[in-house]
Design an enzyme around this catalytic site. Sequence first.
Site, PDB file in Angstrom:
ATOM      1  N   PRO A 244       0.788  -1.238   0.000  1.00  0.00           N
ATOM      2  CA  PRO A 244       0.000   0.000   0.000  1.00  0.00           C
ATOM      3  C   PRO A 244       0.818   1.287   0.000  1.00  0.00           C
ATOM      4  CG  PRO A 244       0.037  -0.921   2.212  1.00  0.00           C
ATOM      5  CD  PRO A 244       0.777  -1.895   1.331  1.00  0.00           C
ATOM      6  N   GLY A 245       2.157   1.188   0.121  1.00  0.00           N
ATOM      7  CA  GLY A 245       2.939   2.407  -0.090  1.00  0.00           C
ATOM      8  C   GLY A 245       3.865   2.837   1.035  1.00  0.00           C
ATOM      9  N   ALA A 246       4.072   1.996   2.029  1.00  0.00           N
ATOM     10  CA  ALA A 246       4.912   2.399   3.174  1.00  0.00           C
ATOM     11  C   ALA A 246       6.380   2.597   2.777  1.00  0.00           C
ATOM     12  CB  ALA A 246       4.805   1.376   4.299  1.00  0.00           C
TER      13      ALA A 246
ATOM     14  N   ASP B 123       2.334  -4.899 -13.936  1.00  0.00           N
ATOM     15  CA  ASP B 123       3.192  -6.017 -13.574  1.00  0.00           C
ATOM     16  C   ASP B 123       4.654  -5.611 -13.791  1.00  0.00           C
ATOM     17  OD1 ASP B 123       4.578  -8.382 -13.375  1.00  0.00           O
ATOM     18  OD2 ASP B 123       3.073  -9.556 -14.488  1.00  0.00           O
TER      19      ASP B 123
ATOM     20  N   ASP C  27       9.956  -5.223  -2.413  1.00  0.00           N
ATOM     21  CA  ASP C  27       9.354  -5.923  -1.273  1.00  0.00           C
ATOM     22  C   ASP C  27       8.257  -6.837  -1.839  1.00  0.00           C
ATOM     23  OD1 ASP C  27       8.947  -6.449   1.458  1.00  0.00           O
ATOM     24  OD2 ASP C  27       7.436  -4.888   1.666  1.00  0.00           O
TER      25      ASP C  27
ATOM     26  N   LYS D 281      13.538  -8.450  -1.407  1.00  0.00           N
ATOM     27  CA  LYS D 281      13.047  -9.430  -0.427  1.00  0.00           C
ATOM     28  C   LYS D 281      12.933 -10.801  -1.079  1.00  0.00           C
ATOM     29  CE  LYS D 281       8.553  -9.631   0.861  1.00  0.00           C
ATOM     30  NZ  LYS D 281       7.386  -9.089   1.600  1.00  0.00           N
TER      31      LYS D 281
END
Length: 243
Positions: A86-88, A132, A157, A197
């Site tokens: 969501p944008g953190a 994508d 991430d 990640k």
Amino acid sequence: MWKSSVLLHKLCIHTSAALLKRASPNLKGKSPAEQRWLVRQLRDPFVKAARVENYRCRSAFKLLEIDDKYNILRPGVSVVDCGAAPGAWSQIAVKRVNATGESPDHPCGAVIGVDLLHISPLDGARFLPNQDITSPATHAELQRLLPGGLADVILSDMAPNASGFREMDHERMISMCLTLLDLADKVLKPGGCLVCKFWDGGLSWKLQQGLAEVFKEVKPIKPKASRKDSAELFFLAKSFKKR
Ligand SMILES: C[S@@+](CC[C@H](N)C(=O)[O-])C[C@H]1O[C@@H](n2cnc3c(N)ncnc32)[C@H](O)[C@@H]1O
Ligand SMILES: *[C@@H]1O[C@H](CO)[C@@H](O)[C@H](O)[C@H]1NC(C)=O
Ligand SMILES: *[C@@H]1O[C@H](CO)[C@@H](O)[C@H](O)[C@H]1NC(C)=O
């Protein structure tokens, strides 16, 4: 709604007050797995801290920790944030690269976030939702939008939707991460870096090897904010060598 929240938390531990509030009063009618998740969520100090700091997701603390230690997000730097919803991470990147700074006398960075999902707007960031990151069309769009067509840093991430089969999820994750090498070829500056990640397993060496072919330095890192009981790790790859 509840179902989709449970589905989403696998990708990002949401910190929205609404979710936690509706979750807190009663555990009745929830499956044991849902109850365990809720209890852990309510006790998690990083979830609380994320709400205090207004971060969109608990994962914020992983990037903060990595960047405090390795100092990759400097003012003026251009960043591609892969799997940004969501944008953190983008919130942090915007601050650290000074992406909202308007003064021409100061270094002003850029942050472009890409995700298959929708991402709510964020001052200082440019988002490519419903896209994508593995697709050449997205790569072309990034080349068009980045200052000079190039980025200093690629952050990822990203994660596939977990199937629950550890080996299969690991394999999907590694293939997904390997596609970042194509992205790097197209948009990463020589000397640039990548943070990625992954879920550790039998094929992690393949990713490490792939990265080591094009980056001078590759090391696995496990931030404290990454849960000890998860197979989650990050590779920090520095000094990109253009092929
Ligand atoms: C753990 S979340 C990212 C959380 C984010 N770093 C933050 O701090 O808010 C992983 C994201 O990767 C996205 N993702 C997975 N595969 C993707 C792909 N091929 N292209 C773009 N995004 C992808 C998912 O939709 C999901 O939103
Ligand atoms: C960020 O930009 C602002 C305004 O353009 C400027 O005042 C500030 O010094 C910059 N910060 C850094 C660390 O360069
Ligand atoms: C995960 O599932 C959601 C909801 O079904 C879907 O929108 C999204 O594209 C999926 N993400 C990946 C990486 O397959």
